[in-house]
Enzyme design. Structure first.
Site, mmCIF file in Angstrom:
data_model
loop_
_atom_site.group_PDB
_atom_site.id
_atom_site.type_symbol
_atom_site.label_atom_id
_atom_site.label_comp_id
_atom_site.label_asym_id
_atom_site.label_seq_id
_atom_site.Cartn_x
_atom_site.Cartn_y
_atom_site.Cartn_z
ATOM 1 N N ASN A 150 0.808 -1.232 0.000
ATOM 2 C CA ASN A 150 0.000 0.000 0.000
ATOM 3 C C ASN A 150 0.838 1.279 0.000
ATOM 4 O O ASN A 150 0.488 2.260 -0.648
ATOM 5 C CB ASN A 150 -1.005 -0.014 1.150
ATOM 6 C CG ASN A 150 -0.350 -0.012 2.501
ATOM 7 O OD1 ASN A 150 0.653 -0.699 2.723
ATOM 8 N ND2 ASN A 150 -0.875 0.757 3.415
ATOM 9 N N GLU A 248 3.157 -5.539 12.346
ATOM 10 C CA GLU A 248 2.277 -4.375 12.137
ATOM 11 C C GLU A 248 1.186 -4.830 11.185
ATOM 12 O O GLU A 248 1.443 -5.048 10.001
ATOM 13 C CB GLU A 248 3.061 -3.211 11.527
ATOM 14 C CG GLU A 248 4.207 -2.704 12.381
ATOM 15 C CD GLU A 248 3.750 -2.129 13.704
ATOM 16 O OE1 GLU A 248 2.593 -1.656 13.799
ATOM 17 O OE2 GLU A 248 4.541 -2.163 14.654
ATOM 18 N N CYS A 282 -3.247 1.714 6.256
ATOM 19 C CA CYS A 282 -3.704 0.999 7.453
ATOM 20 C C CYS A 282 -4.314 1.957 8.470
ATOM 21 O O CYS A 282 -5.056 1.546 9.346
ATOM 22 C CB CYS A 282 -2.544 0.236 8.060
ATOM 23 S SG CYS A 282 -1.147 1.314 8.414
ATOM 24 N N GLU A 461 6.912 0.247 16.266
ATOM 25 C CA GLU A 461 8.007 0.764 15.457
ATOM 26 C C GLU A 461 8.209 2.235 15.811
ATOM 27 O O GLU A 461 7.538 2.767 16.682
ATOM 28 C CB GLU A 461 7.655 0.621 13.971
ATOM 29 C CG GLU A 461 7.480 -0.826 13.538
ATOM 30 C CD GLU A 461 7.249 -0.979 12.047
ATOM 31 O OE1 GLU A 461 6.506 -0.167 11.470
ATOM 32 O OE2 GLU A 461 7.821 -1.915 11.466
HETATM 33 P P1 NAD Z 1 -0.034 -9.305 2.984
HETATM 34 O O1 NAD Z 1 -0.046 -9.829 4.350
HETATM 35 O O2 NAD Z 1 -0.763 -10.047 1.929
HETATM 36 O O3 NAD Z 1 1.451 -9.151 2.435
HETATM 37 C C1 NAD Z 1 2.425 -8.392 3.093
HETATM 38 C C2 NAD Z 1 3.789 -8.925 2.728
HETATM 39 O O4 NAD Z 1 3.913 -10.242 3.246
HETATM 40 C C3 NAD Z 1 4.056 -9.031 1.233
HETATM 41 O O5 NAD Z 1 5.410 -8.744 0.969
HETATM 42 C C4 NAD Z 1 3.756 -10.487 0.959
HETATM 43 O O6 NAD Z 1 4.433 -10.983 -0.171
HETATM 44 C C5 NAD Z 1 4.278 -11.141 2.212
HETATM 45 N N1 NAD Z 1 3.686 -12.448 2.531
HETATM 46 C C6 NAD Z 1 2.485 -12.939 2.154
HETATM 47 N N2 NAD Z 1 2.316 -14.181 2.639
HETATM 48 C C7 NAD Z 1 3.426 -14.480 3.349
HETATM 49 C C8 NAD Z 1 3.845 -15.597 4.102
HETATM 50 N N3 NAD Z 1 3.074 -16.683 4.224
HETATM 51 N N4 NAD Z 1 5.042 -15.546 4.715
HETATM 52 C C9 NAD Z 1 5.822 -14.460 4.621
HETATM 53 N N5 NAD Z 1 5.484 -13.369 3.909
HETATM 54 C C10 NAD Z 1 4.300 -13.370 3.277
HETATM 55 O O7 NAD Z 1 -0.542 -7.819 3.110
HETATM 56 P P2 NAD Z 1 -0.810 -6.808 1.927
HETATM 57 O O8 NAD Z 1 -2.089 -7.225 1.270
HETATM 58 O O9 NAD Z 1 0.421 -6.634 1.124
HETATM 59 O O10 NAD Z 1 -1.028 -5.446 2.730
HETATM 60 C C11 NAD Z 1 -2.270 -5.030 3.209
HETATM 61 C C12 NAD Z 1 -2.372 -5.280 4.682
HETATM 62 O O11 NAD Z 1 -1.291 -4.653 5.355
HETATM 63 C C13 NAD Z 1 -3.624 -4.681 5.287
HETATM 64 O O12 NAD Z 1 -4.172 -5.609 6.193
HETATM 65 C C14 NAD Z 1 -3.111 -3.457 6.032
HETATM 66 O O13 NAD Z 1 -3.906 -3.038 7.113
HETATM 67 C C15 NAD Z 1 -1.784 -3.927 6.481
HETATM 68 N N6 NAD Z 1 -0.909 -2.806 6.791
HETATM 69 C C16 NAD Z 1 -0.604 -2.565 8.108
HETATM 70 C C17 NAD Z 1 0.202 -1.489 8.440
HETATM 71 C C18 NAD Z 1 0.564 -1.189 9.859
HETATM 72 O O14 NAD Z 1 1.471 -0.400 10.068
HETATM 73 N N7 NAD Z 1 -0.085 -1.791 10.842
HETATM 74 C C19 NAD Z 1 0.702 -0.667 7.422
HETATM 75 C C20 NAD Z 1 0.361 -0.948 6.110
HETATM 76 C C21 NAD Z 1 -0.437 -2.028 5.791
#
Ligand code: NAD
Length: 480
Positions: A150, A248, A282, A461
């Site tokens: 994002n 996070e 997020c 963080e």
């Molecule tokens: P995601 O969990 O699908 O992917 C995040 C990352 O993890 C990507 O690089 C992905 O390739 C990797 N990943 C996926 N499956 C994995 C696994 N089994 N093992 C290790 N790595 C893996 O999330 P997304 O769709 O990319 O991002 C959206 C989500 O992120 C939303 O839920 C959003 O709220 C959250 N987010 C949270 C914050 C925060 O600071 N709390 C900030 C931004 C986004």
């Protein structure tokens, strides 16, 4: 077609498999580059490079590390136009937003930790004339950083900067949906003279190469930002190995508007809090809780402003809402709009996909959507949608507002609007979220703790919190 290569041991390298995945421009729906489809073999190469670089990097004096990081920060600044354009094409966000928000923040992340490390100190606990304790904080070794799509370069740098500043070597995995700016960043690292192996960037699919990174037994700390389900899966793999984890995760943030707010400001900022970056932050407020006495007035003013938001080509200056980052996410967001209708919600504006004329006709656009008439505990109001969709709900008093705000399994961020100082303090103290904004949204100071409660994450963080996460503390007690 451009190839997005891994950055391992200081060089751009093909994945061992020689396989690539398509990288799509979400504003057109077309493949415009290909990205390394790496696996555990690339992780092993990256680990070996990082391990070999660790002694040199961790023993370099702080000023030396800081100087190299500041060079990288300067190069981000110098390349702001190129990086902003790349981010906008890769992620779908408006170009002006990448240029005014995300890329400057990526620069600030590196700059902040490059200088913060020069002021980072550890504690001493004196036991009078009996003994002296002091705490050593040493880098962990090789750490893993996994970031989402994002805010691609912003969140990537937010993780690697404290890790590197603290003296660790890093194996990082950006999202396969938005790999481009991390790839361009690897070129900047080479230009800045970052010693080989200090940072390694391995691209590819989460469940394949991301999980290989988490499962690597010598990588003993993982900093992850992404979805709650993925976070749970990472914790499941990492916990038996006792890895240090910073998670996070997702959110379902309430934006609470009290009748005694500064009305105009609350409306304008609530629009921004709901739809910036297509609602794909997020920290966006996705549940607008409005005190009943101003509900109708607020609703009308809010919907009127939302209708003015121009959706379409992210490269145009007038665009306020760009493309949804991927087809899969586009389908997910629209499925929640359908769910909201089934749950009895009324769509006040938006509620459907949008196809702009011209070059973006095949892109993934959704009209900013406002829904009312749902119960606070229905699925639409409990589950993360992470798109340009916001619900409106009235409340009668502070207790009810808090009950609704705290009703989800998430606890990332809360925004509240009131001119009553005591009420602001009370609600801020009682709301269950790691971040609270009063009369503002997304006003950030990089020194403050950042992160969520409940299923929004574990750990914090930012500032010293991040530098503490990326160091091991050791107490030394000397009997005097
Ligand atoms: P995601 O969990 O699908 O992917 C995040 C990352 O993890 C990507 O690089 C992905 O390739 C990797 N990943 C996926 N499956 C994995 C696994 N089994 N093992 C290790 N790595 C893996 O999330 P997304 O769709 O990319 O991002 C959206 C989500 O992120 C939303 O839920 C959003 O709220 C959250 N987010 C949270 C914050 C925060 O600071 N709390 C900030 C931004 C986004």
């Amino acid at each position: 077609m451009q190839k997005i290569l891994n950055y391992i041991n200081g060089a751009l390298t093909e994945p061992v498999s020689k396989q690539y995945i398509d990288n799509i421009d979400p504003s057109t729906g077309e493949v415009y580059s290909i990205c390394a489809d790496s696996d555990e073999r690339d992780i092993e190469l990256a680990y070996q490079a990082a391990e070999a670089a660790f002694e040199g990097w961790s023993n370099m004096n702080i000023n030396g590390r800081s100087k190299i990081m500041l060079k990288i920060a300067n190069l981000i600044e110098k390349n702001i136009d190129k990086l902003s354009l790349a981010e906008s094409i890769d992620q779908g966000k408006p170009l002006w937003l990448a240029k005014n928000g995300e890329i400057p923040r990526a620069q600030a992340n590196i700059h902040f930790f490059a200088t913060a490390i020069e002021h980072f100190a550890s504690e001493a606990h004196s036991m009078g004339t009996h003994a002296l304790n002091y705490t050593l904080r040493t880098p962990i070794g090789v750490v893993g950083c996994i970031s989402p799509w994002n805010l691609p370069l912003y969140l990537f740098t937010w993780k690697i900067a404290p890790a590197l500043a603290a003296g660790n070597c890093v194996v990082a995995k950006p999202s396969e949906i938005t790999p481009m700016t991390a790839f361009l960043f690897s070129e900047l690292c080479m230009e800045a003279g970052l010693p080989k192996g200090v940072l390694n960037i391995v691209h590819g699919l989460g469940p394949k190469v991301g999980s290989a990174l988490v499962a690597h037994e010598k990588i003993t700390a993982i900093s992850f930002t992404g979805g709650t389900k993925t976070g749970a899966e990472i914790a499941r793999i990492a916990a038996p190995m006792f890895k240090k984890l910073s998670l996070e995760l997702g959110g379902k943030n309430p934006n609470i508007v009290f009748a005694d707010c500064d009305f105009e400001k609350a409306v304008t900022e609530s629009v921004r809090a709901s739809f910036t970056n297509q609602g794909e932050i997020c920290l966006c407020g996705s549940r607008l809780l409005i005190e009943r006495s101003i509900y109708d007035k607020f609703k009308d003013a809010f919907v009127k402003e939302v209708k003015k938001l121009k959706v379409g080509d992210p490269l145009l200056n007038e665009t306020k809402v760009g493309a949804i980052a991927s087809k899969m996410h586009f389908d997910k967001v629209l499925s929640y709009v359908e769910l909201a209708k089934q749950e009895g919600g009324t769509i006040l504006t938006g509620g459907k996909a949008f196809s702009p004329e011209g070059r973006c006709a095949g892109g993934y656009f959704i009209e900013p959507t406002v829904i009312e008439g749902l119960s606070y505990n229905c699925r639409t109001n409990q589950e993360e949608i992470f798109g340009p969709v916001v619900t409106l709900q009235p409340f009668d008093n502070e207790e009810e507002a808090l009950m609704m705000a705290n009703s989800t399994t998430y606890g990332l961020a809360t925004t509240l609007w009131t001119e009553n100082l005591s009420k602001a303090h009370r609600v801020a103290a009682n709301v269950k979220s790691g971040l609270v904004w009063v009369n503002c949204w997304l006003l950030r100071d990089l020194r403050t703790p950042f992160g969520g409660m409940k299923q929004s994450g574990v750990g914090r963080e930012g500032g010293w919190e991040a530098l503490r996460f990326f160091t091991e503390s050791k107490n030394v007690c000397i009997k005097l």
